[in-house]
Design a protein around this motif. Sequence first.
Motif, PDB file in Angstrom:
ATOM      1  N   ALA A 151     -26.041  -3.468  18.390  1.00 39.12           N
ATOM      2  CA  ALA A 151     -25.082  -4.701  19.282  1.00 39.12           C
ATOM      3  C   ALA A 151     -26.119  -5.279  19.338  1.00 39.12           C
ATOM      4  N   ARG A 207     -17.348  -8.968  18.343  1.00 39.18           N
ATOM      5  CA  ARG A 207     -16.728  -7.536  19.719  1.00 39.18           C
ATOM      6  C   ARG A 207     -17.035  -6.248  18.127  1.00 39.18           C
ATOM      7  N   PHE A 208     -18.235  -5.846  19.965  1.00 39.72           N
ATOM      8  CA  PHE A 208     -18.380  -4.441  19.222  1.00 39.72           C
ATOM      9  C   PHE A 208     -18.146  -2.968  20.374  1.00 39.72           C
ATOM     10  N   VAL A 215     -14.779  -6.681  13.756  1.00 41.29           N
ATOM     11  CA  VAL A 215     -14.859  -5.719  15.112  1.00 41.29           C
ATOM     12  C   VAL A 215     -15.766  -4.586  14.366  1.00 41.29           C
ATOM     13  N   VAL A 216     -17.001  -4.560  14.537  1.00 42.13           N
ATOM     14  CA  VAL A 216     -18.087  -3.542  14.583  1.00 42.13           C
ATOM     15  C   VAL A 216     -17.609  -2.291  15.566  1.00 42.13           C
ATOM     16  N   VAL A 223     -18.191  -5.684  25.078  1.00 38.09           N
ATOM     17  CA  VAL A 223     -18.210  -4.403  24.582  1.00 38.09           C
ATOM     18  C   VAL A 223     -16.801  -3.416  25.013  1.00 38.09           C
ATOM     19  N   ALA A 252     -24.887  -7.827  26.132  1.00 38.71           N
ATOM     20  CA  ALA A 252     -23.642  -8.496  25.201  1.00 38.71           C
ATOM     21  C   ALA A 252     -23.120  -9.650  26.429  1.00 38.71           C
ATOM     22  N   THR A 300     -25.592  -6.776  15.515  1.00 39.75           N
ATOM     23  CA  THR A 300     -23.617  -7.812  15.681  1.00 39.75           C
ATOM     24  C   THR A 300     -23.257  -8.729  16.126  1.00 39.75           C
ATOM     25  N   TYR A 301     -24.597  -9.130  17.107  1.00 36.92           N
ATOM     26  CA  TYR A 301     -24.011 -10.470  17.886  1.00 36.92           C
ATOM     27  C   TYR A 301     -24.741 -11.142  17.585  1.00 36.92           C
ATOM     28  N   GLY A 337     -20.981 -11.913  23.453  1.00 33.93           N
ATOM     29  CA  GLY A 337     -20.052 -10.917  23.159  1.00 33.93           C
ATOM     30  C   GLY A 337     -19.934 -10.406  23.811  1.00 33.93           C
TER      31      GLY A 337
END
Length: 142
Positions: free
Chosen positions: A20, A30-31, A4-5, A58, A51, A23-24, A56
């Motif tokens: 984001a 999971r952000f 998870v970030v 949020v 997302a 991350t994605y 993803g």
Amino acid sequence: MELVVAVYNISSVPKMLELAKITYGFGVRRFALIKVFGAAAQQIGDLFKLAFKMGGEVLVFNDVKDAVEVLRPDVIYALGRPDRDTKPVEKADGRVMLLVHGSDLVFSPRELPPNAVLSHAVEKDIGSAGQLAVALYKLLGG
């Protein structure tokens, strides 16, 4: 390893969206945002839209304690500038939280949960987005 970030203390919309996307883009679903304020809080809908498009999710928390309580990470890497107090990010078993400062500042001890490891992904000062990208690359194997 489940990643998870989490971005702490963010007010910039472009920075929020950039973190984001990183991350994605690496396939992390999971952000989390912790202590989001200012323009980022007002335009958080843009993040939810991104997302949704990228598959993803949020999560939004008021403080780090709440995020740790809900997400229950086994390891927390607090990414930042490399210095003598930081350790390189390394693969770990279980749930891993990459905690990134949204303002490119150094985490103060009172901002961090007791079990967080001050970390860096690369021994250069490349900002939080750069540290996050390299950390995800190292942890996920490219």
